[in-house]
Design an enzyme around this catalytic site. Structure first.
Site, PDB file in Angstrom:
ATOM      1  N   HIS A   1      -8.501  -4.592  -0.888  1.00 44.38           N
ATOM      2  CA  HIS A   1      -7.244  -3.934  -0.608  1.00 44.38           C
ATOM      3  C   HIS A   1      -6.388  -4.722   0.391  1.00 44.38           C
ATOM      4  O   HIS A   1      -6.826  -4.996   1.509  1.00 44.38           O
ATOM      5  CB  HIS A   1      -7.513  -2.533  -0.073  1.00 44.38           C
ATOM      6  CG  HIS A   1      -6.264  -1.717   0.069  1.00 44.38           C
ATOM      7  ND1 HIS A   1      -5.506  -1.350  -1.016  1.00 44.38           N
ATOM      8  CD2 HIS A   1      -5.645  -1.215   1.153  1.00 44.38           C
ATOM      9  CE1 HIS A   1      -4.468  -0.644  -0.591  1.00 44.38           C
ATOM     10  NE2 HIS A   1      -4.526  -0.552   0.720  1.00 44.38           N
TER      11      HIS A   1
ATOM     12  N   ASP B   1     -10.639  -3.648  -4.761  1.00 43.16           N
ATOM     13  CA  ASP B   1     -10.190  -2.620  -3.822  1.00 43.16           C
ATOM     14  C   ASP B   1     -11.237  -1.515  -3.729  1.00 43.16           C
ATOM     15  O   ASP B   1     -11.578  -0.889  -4.727  1.00 43.16           O
ATOM     16  CB  ASP B   1      -8.862  -2.030  -4.341  1.00 43.16           C
ATOM     17  CG  ASP B   1      -8.099  -1.260  -3.281  1.00 43.16           C
ATOM     18  OD1 ASP B   1      -8.750  -0.687  -2.385  1.00 43.16           O
ATOM     19  OD2 ASP B   1      -6.860  -1.238  -3.354  1.00 43.16           O
TER      20      ASP B   1
ATOM     21  N   SER C   1       0.839  -1.196   0.000  1.00 41.10           N
ATOM     22  CA  SER C   1       0.000   0.000   0.000  1.00 41.10           C
ATOM     23  C   SER C   1       0.884   1.260   0.000  1.00 41.10           C
ATOM     24  O   SER C   1       1.762   1.355  -0.848  1.00 41.10           O
ATOM     25  CB  SER C   1      -0.962  -0.069   1.190  1.00 41.10           C
ATOM     26  OG  SER C   1      -2.050   0.776   0.986  1.00 41.10           O
TER      27      SER C   1
END
Ligand code: NAG
Length: 317
Positions: free
Chosen positions: A296, A231, A112
């Site tokens: 995600h 996501d 991320s």
């Protein structure tokens, strides 16, 4: 603005991976690996420890370093929300330089926001150099918004509007990590004027464009960009692939309901004019657009294992 992107490893059975015999017999050590965790996580969390164990099963003898801002886990986690990202990248560059095992170069994985932070390391330092950089669900073109509210959720709308209004203040840009990669295409001039981190690593401001960034990024062996297909945390999720929304038409900049147009990587000015070396890298076949079928940072074995086999642990240069 507070979403978490703690690494979740789905269906991980540590004993399940066989040792590849050629690694046992070969004399060359695998290239070391550096991992930078995501928002809300820490360098020593159980997910981070687990992923390192799994990678070591695939590449026996590999040296792995998990990046930290603070050796205290709680403080390290806090630093994913609060702090100045430019300072954090500087600090990590010094940390990596001081580790003897990394002195010959290494591969890197960024989870991320850790992905764009490692990209900043490549562009600004890259000493020692990164070979393959793999980023998972990273916000390379920033986040355009905080997740949307339901139509009549008044409290949610109030909080969201306050966050959007305050995100470009000097305080937020110095102290809130996410604000430093918040990039709202409806307010690009504000973003370009206020933001110091993402505008810099994306070389978006013509006056301060730094050609060294492009030279360094183009030196990667491979830039592997992993997008999570489901996501809903990163808006738009295509930011993981250098996609962003197009600025809205002039007449209704605040109209949220209009369908947004996505500008993919190869149509971005950043790419077309090669501000950061991304186009050079891509034209040499060294940008890999990969995707994982998940939310995600929900890393299934099918998703991460082939990438780790292919782009991590190649013989040391
Ligand atoms: C460009 O970036 C490099 C690496 O961070 C830095 O050393 C150099 O001073 C920068 N150049 C300019 C003109 O800002």
């Amino acid at each position: 603005m507070l979403y978490h992107n703690i690494l979740v490893l789905a269906s991980t059975i540590i004993g399940a991976f066989a040792r590849p015999t050629q690694d046992v017999l070969s004399f060359s050590k695998p290239r070391p690996l550096v991992i930078w965790h995501g928002l809300g996580d820490s360098y020593s969390s159980s997910g981070m420890v687990q992923v390192q164990a799994l990678i070591a099963k695939i590449h026996p003898g590999i040296f792995i370093h998990a990046v930290y801002i603070d050796p205290e886990a709680k403080e390290d986690q806090r630093a994913t929300f609060y702090g100045n990202v430019d300072d954090q990248v500087e600090q990590v560059a010094e940390q990596l330089k001081d580790i003897p095992e990394l002195s010959g170069g290494f591969d890197a994985m960024g989870f991320s926001q850790g992905g764009q932070f490692l990209r900043a390391y490549v562009e600004r330092h890259n000493d020692p150099p990164i070979g393959n950089l793999i980023t998972f669900g990273s916000q390379h073109m920033g986040i355009a918004d905080i997740p949307t509210c339901k139509p009549f959720d008044v409290l949610c709308h109030v909080a969201r509007n306050a966050a959007r209004a305050g995100v470009y203040t000097e305080w937020a840009q110095q102290n809130l990590v996410q604000a430093q990669y918040y990039r709202d295409p409806a307010q690009l001039p504000k973003y370009l004027a206020a933001n110091h981190f993402l505008t810099s690593i994306n070389n978006e401001v013509p006056e301060t464009r730094n050609a060294t960034y492009a030279t360094r990024l183009a030196q990667l062996d491979a830039l592997v960009l992993v997008l999570f297909e489901r996501d809903r945390t990163v808006v738009p999720k295509e930011s993981a692939w250098f996609g962003s929304y197009a600025p809205p038409p002039e007449e209704d900049p605040d109209d949220d309901e209009k369908e947004k147009i996505l500008v993919p990587m190869r149509e971005q000015p950043l790419y077309k004019e090669d501000w950061i070396g991304l186009r050079t890298l891509d034209e040499h076949g060294r940008v890999v657009l990969a995707s994982c079928d998940g939310e995600h940072m929900h890393l299934s074995t099918e998703c991460w294992k082939p990438l780790v086999e292919k782009y991590v642990g190649s013989p040391q240069r």
